[in-house]
Design a protein around this motif. Structure first.
Motif, PDB file in Angstrom:
ATOM      1  N   THR A  50       0.827  -1.200   0.000  1.00  0.00           N
ATOM      2  CA  THR A  50       0.000   0.000   0.000  1.00  0.00           C
ATOM      3  C   THR A  50       0.867   1.257   0.000  1.00  0.00           C
ATOM      4  O   THR A  50       1.761   1.394   0.852  1.00  0.00           O
ATOM      5  CB  THR A  50      -0.906   0.035   1.243  1.00  0.00           C
ATOM      6  N   PRO A  51       0.648   2.173  -0.936  1.00  0.00           N
ATOM      7  CA  PRO A  51       1.431   3.420  -0.919  1.00  0.00           C
ATOM      8  C   PRO A  51       1.134   4.238   0.332  1.00  0.00           C
ATOM      9  O   PRO A  51       0.009   4.238   0.846  1.00  0.00           O
ATOM     10  CB  PRO A  51       0.942   4.159  -2.182  1.00  0.00           C
ATOM     11  N   ARG A  52       2.150   4.942   0.804  1.00  0.00           N
ATOM     12  CA  ARG A  52       1.962   5.854   1.919  1.00  0.00           C
ATOM     13  C   ARG A  52       1.387   7.170   1.411  1.00  0.00           C
ATOM     14  O   ARG A  52       1.590   7.523   0.239  1.00  0.00           O
ATOM     15  CB  ARG A  52       3.295   6.091   2.620  1.00  0.00           C
ATOM     16  N   PRO A  53       0.653   7.893   2.251  1.00  0.00           N
ATOM     17  CA  PRO A  53       0.078   9.178   1.804  1.00  0.00           C
ATOM     18  C   PRO A  53       1.153  10.109   1.253  1.00  0.00           C
ATOM     19  O   PRO A  53       2.165  10.360   1.913  1.00  0.00           O
ATOM     20  CB  PRO A  53      -0.550   9.744   3.083  1.00  0.00           C
ATOM     21  N   GLU A  91       3.284   9.586  -1.041  1.00  0.00           N
ATOM     22  CA  GLU A  91       4.535   8.941  -1.448  1.00  0.00           C
ATOM     23  C   GLU A  91       4.695   8.983  -2.965  1.00  0.00           C
ATOM     24  O   GLU A  91       3.807   8.556  -3.708  1.00  0.00           O
ATOM     25  CB  GLU A  91       4.552   7.499  -0.960  1.00  0.00           C
ATOM     26  N   LEU A 132       8.111   4.918  -3.677  1.00  0.00           N
ATOM     27  CA  LEU A 132       7.348   3.701  -3.408  1.00  0.00           C
ATOM     28  C   LEU A 132       8.063   2.476  -3.968  1.00  0.00           C
ATOM     29  O   LEU A 132       8.192   1.447  -3.289  1.00  0.00           O
ATOM     30  CB  LEU A 132       5.954   3.829  -4.011  1.00  0.00           C
ATOM     31  N   ARG A 179      11.195   1.745  -1.861  1.00  0.00           N
ATOM     32  CA  ARG A 179      10.855   1.225  -0.534  1.00  0.00           C
ATOM     33  C   ARG A 179      10.396  -0.223  -0.606  1.00  0.00           C
ATOM     34  O   ARG A 179      10.792  -1.066   0.212  1.00  0.00           O
ATOM     35  CB  ARG A 179       9.757   2.093   0.100  1.00  0.00           C
TER      36      ARG A 179
END
Length: 204
Positions: A46-49, A51, A56, A59
């Protein structure tokens, strides 16, 4: 014209593990003729807000390599991830026909950067590297009928951005701009070779 053959397989002194069950990445790594095994990483993708797609991809590639390395601490582990970057918005694997149609409709006539990251980790030696191989792709101004025809044939629902360039997907494109022809398929072999050599796995 003689049929292309894979190089003979040699066994590295330190085990090599591909932290992926992707058939595309497995086929690419097989080109090196080095024995390796595969293991499926258990990573939340799940992508971070906020990002960025490149961040992404980096990571997730590193997270996958680290997670698999926990089960293979003596091995050199490869992790990789690809995110389609449409003007800063990440586009992942569509999963369904409807989502694939929507992705390709949005990408027609646009330049999309496929952010392909690769990470190499060896816990036993403390080795850890991650690198990014961006590929800028210009899509043709595709008609709806062309999109449907392509999807019916290729069914690329497990490909980032619905683009399977090693198959009929090449007909979707006007131009590809990159420094590693394998990066768009999912594993940038030039960078991968450099990194696994640095980790102690000879390629030649």
């Amino acid at each position: 014209m003689p049929e292309a053959t894979l190089p003979p397989v040699h066994t590295p002194t330190r085990a090599l593990v591909l932290g992926s069950t992707s058939r595309y990445r497995k086929e690419l790594l097989s080109r090196l003729g080095t024995a390796f095994s595969t293991d499926s990483p258990q990573v939340d993708e799940t992508p971070r807000p906020g990002e960025a797609p490149a961040d992404l991809a980096r990571r997730l590639a590193l997270a996958k390599a680290r997670e698999v390395a926990q089960r293979h601490p003596e091995a050199v582990v490869i992790g990789s991830d690809q995110v389609a970057d449409l003007h800063g918005e990440p586009l992942g694997k569509p999963g369904t026909h409807e989502r694939a149609v929507a992705q390709l409709q949005r990408m027609r006539g646009q330049t999309v950067v496929f952010q392909t990251a690769v990470a190499v980790v060896c816990l036993a030696t403390g080795f850890e590297q991650v690198d990014l191989a961006p590929v800028a792709v210009v899509f043709r101004d595709l008609g709806d009928a062309e999109i449907e025809h392509y999807l019916r044939i290729e069914q690329p629902y497990d490909c980032a951005g619905s683009a399977k360039s090693e198959g009929l997907g090449i007909a979707l494109l006007e131009r590809i701009d990159n420094d590693d022809p394998t990066a768009l398929v999912g594993l940038p072999l030039i960078r991968t070779c450099r990194m696994i050599r640095a980790a102690g796995v000879p390629v030649l």
